[in-house]
Design a protein around this motif. Sequence first.
Motif, PDB file in Angstrom:
ATOM      1  N   SER A 231       1.108  -1.533   0.103  1.00 31.60           N
ATOM      2  CA  SER A 231       0.106  -0.053   0.270  1.00 31.60           C
ATOM      3  C   SER A 231       0.363   1.297  -0.283  1.00 31.60           C
ATOM      4  O   SER A 231       1.217   1.334   1.022  1.00 31.60           O
ATOM      5  CB  SER A 231      -0.899   0.174   0.965  1.00 31.60           C
ATOM      6  OG  SER A 231      -1.593   1.045   1.456  1.00 31.60           O
TER       7      SER A 231
ATOM      8  N   VAL B  86      -5.009  -0.194  -2.469  1.00 30.13           N
ATOM      9  CA  VAL B  86      -3.814  -1.982  -1.614  1.00 30.13           C
ATOM     10  C   VAL B  86      -4.402  -2.578  -2.916  1.00 30.13           C
ATOM     11  O   VAL B  86      -4.626  -2.787  -3.245  1.00 30.13           O
ATOM     12  CB  VAL B  86      -4.958  -2.043  -0.766  1.00 30.13           C
ATOM     13  CG1 VAL B  86      -4.157  -3.245  -0.110  1.00 30.13           C
ATOM     14  CG2 VAL B  86      -4.885  -0.856   0.653  1.00 30.13           C
TER      15      VAL B  86
ATOM     16  N   LEU C 163      -4.487  -1.263   8.462  1.00 25.23           N
ATOM     17  CA  LEU C 163      -4.880  -1.810   7.847  1.00 25.23           C
ATOM     18  C   LEU C 163      -6.086  -2.911   8.711  1.00 25.23           C
ATOM     19  O   LEU C 163      -5.755  -3.081   9.334  1.00 25.23           O
ATOM     20  CB  LEU C 163      -3.904  -2.135   7.097  1.00 25.23           C
ATOM     21  CG  LEU C 163      -2.889  -1.922   6.055  1.00 25.23           C
ATOM     22  CD1 LEU C 163      -2.466  -2.187   4.999  1.00 25.23           C
ATOM     23  CD2 LEU C 163      -4.634  -1.463   4.995  1.00 25.23           C
TER      24      LEU C 163
ATOM     25  N   TRP D 120      -8.135   0.518   3.695  1.00 26.74           N
ATOM     26  CA  TRP D 120      -7.542   1.508   5.325  1.00 26.74           C
ATOM     27  C   TRP D 120      -8.787   2.330   5.988  1.00 26.74           C
ATOM     28  O   TRP D 120      -9.883   2.594   5.529  1.00 26.74           O
ATOM     29  CB  TRP D 120      -7.359   1.982   4.504  1.00 26.74           C
ATOM     30  CG  TRP D 120      -5.588   2.376   4.324  1.00 26.74           C
ATOM     31  CD1 TRP D 120      -5.240   1.495   2.768  1.00 26.74           C
ATOM     32  CD2 TRP D 120      -4.537   2.542   4.799  1.00 26.74           C
ATOM     33  NE1 TRP D 120      -4.079   1.818   2.498  1.00 26.74           N
ATOM     34  CE2 TRP D 120      -3.249   1.979   3.976  1.00 26.74           C
ATOM     35  CE3 TRP D 120      -4.281   2.499   6.262  1.00 26.74           C
ATOM     36  CZ2 TRP D 120      -2.242   1.953   4.372  1.00 26.74           C
ATOM     37  CZ3 TRP D 120      -3.095   2.290   6.530  1.00 26.74           C
ATOM     38  CH2 TRP D 120      -1.683   1.448   5.871  1.00 26.74           C
TER      39      TRP D 120
END
Length: 665
Positions: free
Chosen positions: A231, A237, A326, A336
Amino acid sequence: MAPVEFTVSGGEGSPLEFVAAFCASKSLLVVTDPGGWAQVSAGLAVGHAASTVVTTSVRVVRFAVLDLRHFPSASALPSLSDIPGDVVALHDTRSWDTAAVVRALRGLGRPVVLFTALHTWVTGLDTDSVLVGWSAPHTVLASPTGSGEGRVEDVLWQFRELERRRQVRITALPSPPVPSDRPVTVVVALPGATEGMAGALRPGAEYEVWVHVGQHPDPLPGDLELRAVLSMSGREVQSELFVLPADAAGPWLSFPVTTPYASVPWSGELVIYRGVVPVHVRQVALPVGSGESKARLRFQLSRTFADLEPLSSRVASVLVLGERALVAAGPGAPSWISLDLGDLPHSFPAVSGLDPWYGKDFPSFCEDLAALARQGSALYSRLFGSDALAERIRRLGRARPAGLMVASVTPGSVPWSLIYDLPFAGGPYRLCASVGQFGPFGAGGEVPAHCPVSDHSGNVLCPFGFWGLSTVLEQPVGPLVPFVSGVPRPFEVSMAVDHGMDRALTERHVTELMSMLPPEAVSSAYVSPQELGRALADEVMDVVHLHFREGFLDAEEIERWDREGVWPRPHWPSRKPLVVGTSPMPGLVRAFADGGASGVISPEVAVPQDMAGWVTGMVLARLAAGFPAGEALRQTRWEMLSRGNVLGIAYTLYGGADLRARPSN
């Protein structure tokens, strides 16, 4: 006197530690150390041989122990052949000649540690022997260069003369082997390239970030399914599943990235997951325009990846990375969330009004529980919103008590055990039947894995909505420790008391503690911060119980113990105690973890001294009974709830939920 060659320690080890270091290469060690004999003979029945285990900073040594003073002759001795031990520890006697016993044991290949008086002559010395004495602050080591007899008293006299002439050599204690980490490599390359590149990256250009989990000397129990997640700031991501073979390195994984269009420092995180658990976290810095690419280790739960099987019970994790986290829940890439709580309140109710049993009546209890549920529900909505992520966590959490991990790379301010994941708002609410069953004056009974009531529609107050009560919650700050000590021995608690604590309440707490644990398992002393460092230097306890006011100790003091040699290095290498505090310990958790502790349990808010002692006793009694730390704390929270006390949610386990005092059978 047999001719000897002298060496001397640098003052960093006791005679018994040098015995542990030399017993692998010497077959006879002559020691004059009453403290060492007391350590190896603790609990020894008079006139009997026994086996004991002693942990030193060098290694764990199993002794077969026999006190020769309690026998009239060699013929009266019991057989030592069936008594397990790496070394035979004998205490000498003046009544009869013990040389034949020592010689026979050495002939059988069993090294002998002979504890004797300073002035006693010992025969049969040879080059496989060493005499160990004490001349403060040094441990004196004298190795015979030929055969003969000798006594430690003469050795010390000769040593002091040679010391005056500066003619002695220094022998340092060997350090235990440092476990090697399984390498995780991060490389930046141009698209399609087979080698990494050095130097700055161009703005607005395409690159590939390669990730590789290397091989380790210790094979895995089996092939391991892992997930690599990258990320980078301002980017989506990226996630890739891979298999780490049991006896080989993993494959190289590639993540395409496009650098920002400006020359700026660009960073992100590379996380290796086992299921939903973040095992290894690296900060990846990709300087755009100038500088060098770097990958810095920020967090790891395992050094080798070989001890990850217990983590399979976790259903969700939160990896705290500054102001964001996360969240991994179920299959798929993690998401996130923002950890900005704004002005949301997250405080615990006043502790006034507790009865002598540390609880409240049913109406007051419900009022406290509802106040916490309002805050916890607001926290849950702020953190997870009303999207699919919140619903997925709620659905997975129904299979409780499931494991939920909060891995904090940086300190956070979210009270995770307070989070309430059922809808709850201001105004009228209804009580779930479990409130009456498990609250004060309820029927009680064993707390089930999940709420026995299926209907939670509407504005409902249910204790199973709190993460601290419905899950086995853990917040590790470093590598997981499976158990405090792998050596069978009695459970031991070392209690350190602040001089400023109320002495009457402290005595009451010690009495309560000894009613929950075997009295001989508890030792206590009033200490200053400076004295505390010396008291915690050795591996002599399973639990460090800190009974002190908030602010009594700070992280700088713990770091000073390590820096100035108050704590040996490595500290607590084999017996890694759990630290249990009665006051909040902000800033101390990581310092104790770095010092070798297996974990920390403490409240997040100040609690009354007498109540704090009661809670500690319940947790320690469960640990001594063999419960893992996570379950011990969860059951303690429910026991407090059964008395009308909601403050169990204020306690946090900074460590692995599976941590036990000893390996389970």
